[in-house]
Design a protein around this motif. Sequence first.
Motif, mmCIF file in Angstrom:
data_model
loop_
_atom_site.group_PDB
_atom_site.id
_atom_site.type_symbol
_atom_site.label_atom_id
_atom_site.label_comp_id
_atom_site.label_asym_id
_atom_site.label_seq_id
_atom_site.Cartn_x
_atom_site.Cartn_y
_atom_site.Cartn_z
ATOM 1 N N ALA A 14 -10.592 -6.294 -3.000
ATOM 2 C CA ALA A 14 -11.221 -5.502 -1.933
ATOM 3 C C ALA A 14 -10.169 -4.816 -1.076
ATOM 4 N N ALA A 15 -9.110 -5.545 -0.787
ATOM 5 C CA ALA A 15 -8.046 -4.947 0.028
ATOM 6 C C ALA A 15 -7.402 -3.767 -0.691
ATOM 7 N N LEU A 16 -7.233 -3.895 -1.985
ATOM 8 C CA LEU A 16 -6.670 -2.783 -2.752
ATOM 9 C C LEU A 16 -7.580 -1.567 -2.691
ATOM 10 N N LEU A 17 -8.906 -1.846 -2.870
ATOM 11 C CA LEU A 17 -9.854 -0.741 -2.902
ATOM 12 C C LEU A 17 -9.969 -0.047 -1.554
ATOM 13 N N THR A 18 -9.804 -0.802 -0.461
ATOM 14 C CA THR A 18 -9.950 -0.205 0.871
ATOM 15 C C THR A 18 -8.641 0.324 1.426
ATOM 16 N N GLY A 19 -7.552 0.159 0.654
ATOM 17 C CA GLY A 19 -6.280 0.701 1.097
ATOM 18 C C GLY A 19 -5.463 -0.217 1.955
ATOM 19 N N LEU A 20 -5.974 -1.473 2.203
ATOM 20 C CA LEU A 20 -5.188 -2.395 3.019
ATOM 21 C C LEU A 20 -3.904 -2.801 2.303
ATOM 22 N N LEU A 21 -3.983 -2.848 0.960
ATOM 23 C CA LEU A 21 -2.786 -3.062 0.158
ATOM 24 C C LEU A 21 -2.487 -1.753 -0.553
ATOM 25 N N THR A 22 -1.258 -1.388 -0.600
ATOM 26 C CA THR A 22 -0.904 -0.073 -1.137
ATOM 27 C C THR A 22 0.044 -0.231 -2.311
ATOM 28 N N PRO A 23 -0.476 -0.227 -3.549
ATOM 29 C CA PRO A 23 0.395 -0.384 -4.708
ATOM 30 C C PRO A 23 1.506 0.649 -4.766
ATOM 31 N N GLY A 24 1.226 1.864 -4.286
ATOM 32 C CA GLY A 24 2.259 2.883 -4.344
ATOM 33 C C GLY A 24 3.494 2.512 -3.555
ATOM 34 N N ALA A 25 3.307 1.721 -2.510
ATOM 35 C CA ALA A 25 4.447 1.325 -1.691
ATOM 36 C C ALA A 25 5.148 0.094 -2.231
ATOM 37 N N ALA A 26 4.584 -0.461 -3.321
ATOM 38 C CA ALA A 26 5.106 -1.723 -3.812
ATOM 39 C C ALA A 26 6.072 -1.545 -4.974
ATOM 40 N N GLN A 27 6.523 -0.322 -5.233
ATOM 41 C CA GLN A 27 7.492 -0.121 -6.297
ATOM 42 C C GLN A 27 8.786 -0.864 -5.966
ATOM 43 N N ALA A 28 9.383 -1.407 -7.010
ATOM 44 C CA ALA A 28 10.530 -2.290 -6.793
ATOM 45 C C ALA A 28 11.698 -1.532 -6.185
ATOM 46 N N GLU A 29 12.353 -2.161 -5.254
ATOM 47 C CA GLU A 29 13.589 -1.655 -4.715
ATOM 48 C C GLU A 29 14.749 -2.233 -5.529
ATOM 49 N N VAL A 30 15.756 -1.410 -5.798
ATOM 50 C CA VAL A 30 16.932 -1.922 -6.496
ATOM 51 C C VAL A 30 17.582 -3.010 -5.657
ATOM 52 N N GLN A 31 17.590 -2.830 -4.352
ATOM 53 C CA GLN A 31 18.101 -3.842 -3.445
ATOM 54 C C GLN A 31 17.044 -4.145 -2.384
ATOM 55 N N HIS A 32 16.819 -5.448 -2.131
ATOM 56 C CA HIS A 32 15.787 -5.857 -1.172
ATOM 57 C C HIS A 32 16.171 -7.223 -0.631
#
Length: 957
Positions: A14-32
């Motif tokens: 539900a959170a994904l569908l409503t935009g509360l979680l944003t897969p686009g922002a979850a792309q891996a960072e080379v350093q984190h």
Amino acid sequence: MVMGLRRWCAAVVAALLTGLLTPGAAQAEVQHPRQEWLRQSTAGLFLHWGMFTAPKHLNCAEWERDVTGGGWTPDYWIDEARKLGASYVVLATFHSRLGYARPWPSKIPGSCATERDLLGELVRAGKAKGVKVVLYMTDDPQWHSEQGVQMLDSAAYSAHRGEQVDLTTREGFGKYSYELFFEVMKNYDDLAGFWIDNDNEYWERNKLYEQIRQLRPTWLLSNNNEDTPIMDTVSNEQKTGMFPSYDYPAATFTPMPRLSEACYKLPTTGDWWYDGGNHAVDTRLNTGRYITNAGSSIKSLMAETPMVNGRMPAQQEAYNNFMASWVPPIRESIQGVEGAGYMYGGMQPGFWNDGAHGAITINPRTGKQYVHVITRPRADFVRLRDNGYRVTSVRDLRTGERMRFSQSAGFLTIQGITAWDEYDTVFAVETAGQQGFYTGVKASATSSSNGFPASHLTDGSYETYWDAGAAQPVSISLDLGRRRAAAFLAINQRESSPTHARVSFGRPEDSSRIKDYQLTASVDGRSWWHVRSGALPSARGTQFIDIGSQEARFLKLTVLNTWGGPQAPVYFKQLKVDEIRVGHSYPRGAGGGVLEAEDASRSGSVRGESCAACSGTRQVTGFGGERDAVTFRDVSVGTAGTHSLKLDLTSAEPSVVSVSVNGAPPVSVAVPRDRPDVPAPTSVAVPLNAGRNTVKVSGTGKLGLDRISVGGLPPSTYTPKTTLTVQPHGVQWVAPGQQSVKITARLRLDADDQIDKVSLAPVLPAGWTLTGAPATRASMRLAGLLEGTWTATSPAGTDVGSVSIPVAASFQLLGSDRKVSGTVPVRTRPADRVFVREAEDSANQFGSTGLTGCGSCSGAEKVRNIGGSADASVTFPNVTVPETRAYKLFIQFTVNGPRSYFVTVNGGAPVEVKLDGVGNNTPYVAEIPVTLNAGANTIRFGNDGAGAPDLDQIALA
């Protein structure tokens, strides 16, 4: 618990569908920041342990009973990891070849789940002792009945889901394992992440990794054998065949600062899991891997094989105990450090003098460097490129001894070494920083790929790079801003290809690094003069081109070709360079070293002169014959016998150097043309007495002598690295009667050794005749080539039968014979076949597929990685038949589970061929009808949408 998990999963969706979680922002960072603990790590312990650990269990409850009854305890595993210097453990129990057991209680049916929370106990034990725990998860259902018993319960899972799900398919298994990820995330707060053995299409389609990022932002994700962008870590599994055998980074392909693991078995033989054997552990191989990985910022993920009760077999436990005492004295050099010679700075790793090989680590905070000599030289000193660092002190890290050293001409020489560690002699090197390089250099190139311009070459950042856009030759121009002195180039190529040419999971790999080059210079950018030509080794880390003393504003490096060939299309012509720096001077300190030519006795017309690139900044020139000589009167060795005498020589034209020892007749060696102000090594084998010896060096041509040094001869087991390509490749199936086979061969020298009296030719079976003479060269150096073509003809009046034709390359190394060879197998095709060809035959076109060994296959090879894209296919051209009509096409293949080929004949409509089998090492034969034209035809095997079986051979009847 099930309802709770479902509600939790539903909330996530539900959170994904409503935009509360944003897969686009979850792309891996080379350093984190979540990666920091792993970046500070040196190693992990990989534990393959499950239902099929010997003795195999096919009943989950019985396996759990024997685990507990045997005394399994999580603290034992954590303590064994700490002995190895490992800061994390990866537990592989939900593994396709180990029975799909889940070592945690679960109400999600589908495969074995324990009542005892083994995973939870391990996580808690690790947390108490500062060791992270990572859970292995598989994507692969294909081994569901390998033992003859079904290990996946589709009916139970279908009832749980309320829909029909076949767990033995990738889609069904993807649904099942997808739900398990969420169960684990919900129940184990202190888990450190997932180690994922390749991807499942269902996971990717349903954004599994993005959801893990949102729900467990501190957890790591690691993937096996591929660089998946969203993953934190690339794990490189079981690389072998390198030289030296421990140099694991030579077979990896991941540039820093991307996190990378080397995943390898500690037992020399046996399965990845305990198979009932107490297999040996090669201490030298595995300590070498441990150090070279640390020297390339790669984490050593070491696989051990615990028994059902959790204990390691005796030889693995003994190795752990050895490491518990071996690691602590050098801990500062392998923990909290980075690989030196790459983006973190540092001197040059790899091959050094007299057969030495090693790695260098650097502490990014203090700048201290550590020279790890893994293979000791055949001398009492180590000489390596200093990369512009002015050294102030050197100390043996294990003994604390202060070491003598000298520095000049771009090299650090650590002298008088007597206390060698059997596996890794470590020297702590303090420096006053890096000096002698220009700043503000501007770069341009004749070709660049979009987004990777030449300006990246000199921007000081190793996270940007120049891509040549597959152009060769390609030129890089460096503008110093005004006319200035230039002495050398330091080049860091992108570490995005292996240096060891190999086949990995059926895909050919090769180095995309610079091979042959030319360097020119100019004052005005219009008129150019030649500076130097040569070859760079296919090696990791900083590489150097010394150019003497040039006064120029512009330097132009033209890359003529790279090491990789067209058999590895992913790497062919794919030149990428991180940084190029121009050096104007070398740091100096504590003299030039021992046995300098300018310090020896001189006779005739020889004289000393300046040479900035020479040891001690001087050389001796003026050689014109035997009377013009340099004599060293105190060349001392401990034992009598034949030794290697290395002479560092400059040469403005092809020349000859002669060496006389203790008044004996001189031995002469050819010296190729190079620069008159840049020395290169030439070695000869000479007899020396114990104690003092007199060595006289003379020569003809425009020679200069910088220095000499003495070392032991290479062992008889050492053969310089070469690449011998023999075609045709694969078994050649020929018609009955007398036959001729055209053979071509190409020898390339890949090592920085000189070889002499080189000969290349087939060795024929009795009764065969050969057209064509042996190919020969008097000598070869790095990147030298020797090629030949011959026709081998069988005896008249008989069939070929079954023969093998070796193609041998023979040569001398320091007067000692060496040989490498390849083979062309030839067989008479069966009487009921009009055509037979191996899938791996060099006459075929492979696209992005690759060859792999298969002991039970025809010719002991097959082609794998067919299918999944249009390019992943095998095409058989020139399939020749005597007349136009229908034929039977026999397809020999291996497969594990149901898969399909789509077979295309002469560009017609593809025909699906559905196949099934058990075990990728069991050849099967399928038969389909095809209509062919008289003469040459083309047959293609592929599957654009899904993986296809591996292909062994085709035949026509």
